[in-house]
Design a protein around this motif. Structure first.
Motif, short mmCIF file in Angstrom:
data_model
loop_
_atom_site.label_atom_id
_atom_site.label_comp_id
_atom_site.label_asym_id
_atom_site.label_seq_id
_atom_site.Cartn_x
_atom_site.Cartn_y
_atom_site.Cartn_z
N SER A 194 30.30 -8.05 24.38
CA SER A 194 31.69 -8.48 24.49
C SER A 194 31.88 -9.51 25.60
O SER A 194 32.89 -10.22 25.63
CB SER A 194 32.61 -7.28 24.75
OG SER A 194 32.45 -6.78 26.07
N TYR A 221 35.07 -3.06 23.27
CA TYR A 221 36.25 -3.90 23.12
C TYR A 221 37.10 -3.71 24.37
O TYR A 221 37.84 -2.73 24.49
CB TYR A 221 37.02 -3.50 21.85
CG TYR A 221 36.25 -3.79 20.58
CD1 TYR A 221 36.56 -4.89 19.78
CD2 TYR A 221 35.18 -2.97 20.18
CE1 TYR A 221 35.84 -5.16 18.63
CE2 TYR A 221 34.46 -3.24 19.03
CZ TYR A 221 34.79 -4.34 18.26
OH TYR A 221 34.07 -4.62 17.12
N THR A 226 42.42 -7.00 24.90
CA THR A 226 43.30 -6.48 23.86
C THR A 226 44.75 -6.57 24.30
O THR A 226 45.62 -7.01 23.52
CB THR A 226 42.94 -5.02 23.54
OG1 THR A 226 41.56 -4.95 23.17
CG2 THR A 226 43.79 -4.48 22.41
N TYR A 246 41.11 -3.55 15.44
CA TYR A 246 39.78 -3.81 15.98
C TYR A 246 38.84 -4.07 14.80
O TYR A 246 38.79 -3.29 13.85
CB TYR A 246 39.29 -2.60 16.76
CG TYR A 246 40.04 -2.32 18.04
CD1 TYR A 246 39.59 -2.82 19.26
CD2 TYR A 246 41.20 -1.54 18.04
CE1 TYR A 246 40.27 -2.55 20.45
CE2 TYR A 246 41.88 -1.27 19.22
CZ TYR A 246 41.41 -1.78 20.41
OH TYR A 246 42.09 -1.52 21.59
#
Length: 345
Positions: A194, A221, A226, A246
């Protein structure tokens, strides 16, 4: 067709005895139990687990049971419809709250069910998945797909707590649930994917013709990304409600075969009344306060709480303050089976 089917008691006793001896049973007295008309009749009831109530019990577990004696120090969130001790939060989703104390490590294993972690509290924890070290920061979603080696460690100074979500009930039902133990994994000397290959949305590594891509290329994530995306979406969205799924950055599909994850943002005073969905769901509050009415049951939720909703639940969320939630659901499984459905209220 008649709505009133014959009952077992309608049949002569000698016939019932003969069927029992033969190991058979009539379908018609049981048909409405498994095929009710128009909509399912779920066993699952909406549950609510307040973090303020669960956390002290989890910390006490840390005092009473060393991780070596537990392998995974977890308190299971049991569906009220099935009773305390049930390894289900909904029909297909298992939830548990897990604790790792500073200096502890949870041994490596791999298992047939897939799992995901939503980090609830603390810093310094990490998960190693197939050699990739994944930092665990509050709100992060960390995947441990079925069949992948994983272990947990903690090199920080405060307790780390996360919410486990697994498709365990499916594998138990299929009699296919098992785990294999192993040694702690050697960690790659580099940041997780990521932070390297999938640092920005819409970008993926360029591939040569003969190159291959991992089935699960991105295991972590980060919540910070986010939340930033949710804020931008809420700022420019038509209705002000922001929801982001996601996804696998290489395929655009759900991150796991049977479980989906959706990040939500609600502004203060905002009301969200989604359609009736055939998927069951669990909602984890990353931050914020509000009220949700699930099939007439009022749930007052706060930071780090978790609550659930059965299939086709009538749900209305009202945010008292700016709130962020992650919805865990089984739509990916239902999509694969070809029966996911939404109905207007």
């Amino acid at each position: 067709m008649s709505q009133q089917l014959g009952t077992l008691e309608d049949l002569p006793e000698d016939y019932r005895t003969a069927m029992t001896e033969a190991g058979v049973a009539p379908l018609w007295p049981m048909m409405r139990n498994v095929l009710p008309h128009d909509a399912p009749n779920p066993v699952t009831k909406s549950g609510h687990w307040a973090f303020d109530a669960v956390r002290p019990l989890l910390m006490r577990a840390g005092e009473l049971t060393p991780v070596e004696k537990a392998e995974r120090r977890v308190l299971v969130l049991s569906d009220p419809g099935r009773g305390t001790g049930a390894m289900q939060a909904t029909s297909s989703i298992y939830l548990g709250m897990q604790l790792l104390l500073p200096g502890e490590s949870a041994p490596a294993h791999k298992h047939t069910p897939s799992a995901a972690r939503i980090i609830v509290e603390g810093t310094g924890g990490y998960t190693v998945v197939d050699g990739e070290k994944l930092p665990m920061e509050e709100g992060d979603l960390v995947l441990t797909p079925g069949g992948d080696w994983h272990d947990h460690g903690h090199d920080g100074s405060d307790p780390v707590i996360w919410l486990d979500a697994l498709d365990l009930p499916l594998f138990v039902y299929l009699e296919g649930s098992y785990a294999i133990e192993g040694e702690l994994q050697a960690q790659r000397n580099r940041p997780d994917a990521s932070e390297v290959e999938y640092r920005a949305a819409g970008l993926a590594p360029s591939r040569r013709l003969d190159s291959s891509v991992r089935r699960y290329p991105m295991m972590r994530y980060p919540w910070v990304k986010t939340e930033a995306a949710l804020r931008q979406m809420a700022k420019y969205g038509d209705d002000g409600i922001a929801e982001l799924d996601y996804i696998n950055p290489e395929t655009g599909q759900d991150v796991l075969p049977t479980m989906g994850f959706t990040a939500m943002m609600l502004n203060a005073g905002q009301i969200d009344s989604p359609p009736l969905r055939s998927a069951s769901a669990a909602f984890h509050v990353v931050r914020g306060r509000g009220t949700s009415v699930v099939n007439g049951q009022t749930i007052h939720w706060g930071p780090k709480d978790t609550f659930t909703a059965p299939v086709f639940a009538d749900i209305t969320h009202t945010a008292e303050e700016e709130s962020f939630l992650v919805r865990v659901h089984d739509r990916p499984l239902q999509d694969k089976l070809g029966y996911y459905e939404e109905r207007a209220k």
